[in-house]
Design an enzyme around this catalytic site. Structure first.
Site, short mmCIF file in Angstrom:
data_model
loop_
_atom_site.label_atom_id
_atom_site.label_comp_id
_atom_site.label_asym_id
_atom_site.label_seq_id
_atom_site.Cartn_x
_atom_site.Cartn_y
_atom_site.Cartn_z
N HIS A 508 29.38 -19.29 -8.15
CA HIS A 508 29.76 -20.97 -8.00
C HIS A 508 30.06 -20.23 -9.35
O HIS A 508 30.97 -21.86 -10.28
CB HIS A 508 27.94 -21.24 -8.47
CG HIS A 508 28.06 -22.26 -8.62
ND1 HIS A 508 27.53 -23.59 -7.96
CD2 HIS A 508 27.72 -23.20 -9.93
CE1 HIS A 508 27.48 -24.59 -8.21
NE2 HIS A 508 27.92 -24.02 -9.48
N GLU A 509 29.19 -20.02 -10.65
CA GLU A 509 30.02 -19.90 -11.72
C GLU A 509 31.14 -19.12 -12.27
O GLU A 509 31.76 -20.25 -13.09
CB GLU A 509 28.92 -18.92 -12.78
CG GLU A 509 27.80 -18.96 -13.34
CD GLU A 509 27.39 -21.26 -13.15
OE1 GLU A 509 28.12 -21.29 -14.57
OE2 GLU A 509 26.56 -21.86 -12.99
N HIS A 512 33.70 -22.85 -11.94
CA HIS A 512 33.99 -22.76 -12.86
C HIS A 512 35.49 -22.24 -14.15
O HIS A 512 35.73 -23.75 -13.85
CB HIS A 512 32.78 -22.76 -13.47
CG HIS A 512 31.34 -24.32 -13.28
ND1 HIS A 512 31.56 -25.56 -12.51
CD2 HIS A 512 30.48 -24.01 -12.75
CE1 HIS A 512 30.19 -25.82 -12.53
NE2 HIS A 512 29.71 -24.79 -12.20
N GLU A 536 30.93 -29.20 -10.72
CA GLU A 536 30.20 -28.55 -9.17
C GLU A 536 30.76 -29.36 -7.82
O GLU A 536 30.11 -28.58 -6.97
CB GLU A 536 28.39 -30.34 -9.46
CG GLU A 536 27.22 -29.86 -10.53
CD GLU A 536 27.62 -28.64 -10.49
OE1 GLU A 536 26.77 -27.59 -9.65
OE2 GLU A 536 28.31 -27.53 -11.52
N HIS A 638 15.48 -35.44 -17.37
CA HIS A 638 17.20 -36.03 -18.03
C HIS A 638 17.23 -37.59 -18.43
O HIS A 638 17.93 -38.23 -18.92
CB HIS A 638 17.46 -36.10 -16.43
CG HIS A 638 18.31 -34.65 -16.40
ND1 HIS A 638 17.25 -34.16 -15.70
CD2 HIS A 638 19.18 -34.53 -15.82
CE1 HIS A 638 17.95 -32.80 -15.49
NE2 HIS A 638 19.69 -33.20 -16.18
#
Length: 647
Positions: A508-509, A512, A536, A638
């Site tokens: 996943h990383e 990016h 994402e 958030h």
């Protein structure tokens, strides 16, 4: 990072809380746009949340989506001090509706004819060229200009052409310096997160403050450039994006107040603690790890209700007054960025004419599947807790879904699996047996991308990334991917464990990083995801592929076939409990704030509207009665951090 697939893509991200107000005068070394120069600004305070700028200080994507930003010191490998390079004054003086201050005009009269009658021979007068289609091609003063950039070939448009080139020169120089400032800032954040101590923290705060001041100066320059006549879309779009810096546009005193309100709310959130159920003297239980563990593992109805209620009493209820002030300041900042309110500012990066309607349309497509999942889970919970507590037709009580907020239902997967006798695939033992290390995990991830004809990782990635927990210093272990804004330095920071979860996270990383590389040749202002959901989307698409049982078999990590209906159903069910269940929660998070920012929901309706939306979209309800004394949205990070969620 809890993420979702589909058209609506969700990311979490946190922000570094940046303190102190600085009144130094930022000076930028950029080319002037006119013949005169006038200093226009003093110092301004720093942002407490990097989410507030469309032009983020860098592109650092982690499991909570922080943004950080760095220039390496060639003399000290791995150490990136904050630059002390002085600036020279910026000079964005554009007057006369965007024209340089030259004595040009659009009159058809010669200078010595201004007091005469208007008697001009349009066929012979050399100054009358308005109707000459080859005017720009033939004029020796404008050789090389593109005549098709103008609707009409008149003298005014010659000046537009000159001014457009000045603006492009300005943007080129601004891009170069913004990249350097971004690199410097990223480096300071990297130093802090990979070596947490007072010195690196102060350096990171100073670097972020310096970068904020730089952005403020660039914003003031961009604000003075009229964009109405610019017909070159990339140029127009760069100026448009440079003219948006979020809360940094607030006056210094209001920016300081904005920062302090967020800091105060997060101080409440981060230090909140409760006492254990039926153990009044066992206190000091924090969200991580104690409360989250209880919410995901306990099956005691009353204990879960106690933890759920006490967490909200010690977080949301205590910050409600502060949040009401924050709403006013956030809207004020949005108006300074030329938006009607903060909801419009938050939606701007998606470049949609009606994002709210599009989101609703996407949700209507997903909702039938969610309704089926909701009905199945409610039935299994009804079997576990009894029909007296859970009705077959009522919303599900929010505290029994395996998570403090009911955002992910993964915590209750063990006793809701469709095929409980079929264990889920876990390749961790096989990885250990085959001698996997943190480095080989990332080498395997690189092979995955190269096999799809994507880029191999650049040399700096392998030399400077952190894949393992250092023994000699404290490090923030939240997995993250970093773009150092210089087109060659990209890194991952992750305290990698040799297990299946981190195998997926590593892919996943690295996804990016692949995206960073794909847009590395764009101007700085464009070096970001096409919209806030794209990064994402890419990361999760890769993660879903890597974690599939069939792919794990091709890697030799699954030694027996698991290609059967029971295993497939259990696997898809676990994905749905995390990602599908998460979609309506994320939608509620921002739908509620959009309504607050637009004023459609008054302050005395905050909590009531929150639960109205949660029942409408998620089909859940609070386990105990709530009132407007409560502020349950504030129990989620958030909200006090003022970070958009539906990304």
């Amino acid at each position: 990072m809890a993420c979702v697939q589909g058209k609506s893509l969700i990311i979490y991200f946190q922000v570094h809380i940046l303190l102190n107000l600085c009144f130094a005068e930022p000076q930028l070394d950029l080319p002037p746009l006119s013949q005169s120069s006038t200093p226009r600004y003093g110092g301004y305070g720093l942002l407490s949340s990097t989410q507030s700028s469309i032009n983020s200080p860098g592109n650092q994507f982690d499991r909570n989506f922080q943004y950080s930003t760095a220039r390496p010191n060639q003399n000290s490998p791995g150490v990136f001090p904050v630059s002390s390079t002085p600036y020279s004054q910026i000079n964005p003086d554009i007057s006369n509706n965007g024209y340089p201050n030259n004595n040009y005009g659009s009159s058809t009269l010669r200078p010595d004819d201004r007091n005469r009658d208007d008697r001009i021979d349009v066929n012979n007068d050399p100054n009358f060229r308005r109707n000459d289609p080859n005017f720009i091609r033939n004029d020796p003063n404008y050789v090389g200009s593109n005549p098709y950039e103008f609707n009409n070939n008149n003298i005014d448009e010659r000046l537009h052409a000159v001014n457009l080139q000045q603006i492009r020169d300005f943007l080129l120089k601004a891009d170069d310096q913004a990249s350097k400032e971004c690199t410097n800032n990223v480096a300071a954040q990297w130093n802090f997160e990979t070596d947490v101590n007072d010195a690196t923290q102060h350096a990171a705060l100073d670097a972020q403050q310096r970068y904020t001041l730089f952005q403020r100066g660039l914003w003031e320059a961009a604000q003075q450039i009229p964009r109405g006549f610019i017909r070159d879309y990339p140029t127009f779009r760069q100026l448009r994006m440079l003219s948006i810096i979020g809360p940094a546009a607030l006056p210094p005193d209001q920016l300081d107040r904005y920062n302090r309100i967020i800091n105060d709310m997060l101080a409440v959130y981060n230090t909140a603690e409760i006492c254990a159920y039926n153990e009044p003297f066992k206190c000091g239980l924090h969200l991580q790890p104690e409360l989250q563990f209880i919410m995901s593992h306990s099956r005691d109805w009353d204990e879960l209700s106690h933890v759920w209620t006490e967490w909200r009493r010690n977080t949301g209820r205590r910050i409600r007054d502060l949040y009401e002030q924050l709403v006013d300041l956030t809207n004020q900042a949005a108006r300074l960025n030329n938006f009607t309110d903060a909801s419009a500012y938050w939606m701007f990066p998606y470049e949609s004419g009606n994002l709210r309607q599009e989101v609703e349309e996407v949700w209507e497509q997903v909702k039938p599947l969610y309704d089926l999942l909701h009905a199945y889970v409610r039935r299994r919970l009804r079997e576990a807790y009894g029909p007296e507590r859970i009705s077959r037709s009522a919303p599900i009580p929010a505290h029994i879904l395996g998570d403090m907020w009911g955002q992910s239902w993964s915590g209750i997967v063990p006793f809701t699996l469709p095929y409980p006798g079929k264990t889920l695939v876990d390749v961790t033992p096989e990885m250990i047996q085959q001698g996997y290390t943190p480095l080989t995990v990332f080498q395997l991830a690189e092979e995955f991308f190269v096999s799809m004809n994507m880029s191999a990782m650049p040399p700096d990635f392998w030399a400077l990334s952190v894949f393992d927990q250092p023994q000699d210093r404290h490090i923030h272990c939240q997995p993250s991917a970093w773009d150092f804004c210089n087109r060659h330095d990209y890194r991952i920071k992750m305290c990698t464990h040799v297990d299946m979860k981190d195998l997926v996270t590593a892919h996943h990383e690295m996804a990016h990083i692949e995206y960073f590389l794909a847009y590395s040749n764009q101007p700085k202002v464009f070096r970001d995801g096409a919209n806030p959901g794209f990064h994402e989307a890419i990361g999760e698409a890769i993660a879903l592929s890597v974690s599939s049982p069939r792919h794990l078999q091709t890697l030799g990590l699954v030694q027996r076939s698991v290609d059967d209906t029971a295993h497939d159903t259990n696997y898809l069910f676990t994905q749905a409990m995390d990602k599908l269940a998460f979609l309506p929660f994320a939608l509620v998070m921002d739908r509620w704030r959009w309504d607050v920012f637009t004023g459609d929901v008054r302050k005395e309706q905050y909590n009531c509207h929150w639960w109205r939306l949660r029942e409408q979209y998620q089909g859940i309800k609070p386990p105990v009665l709530r009132s407007e004394l409560d502020f349950d949205p504030g129990a989620k990070y958030h909200i006090p951090a003022n970070i958009p969620y539906i990304r």
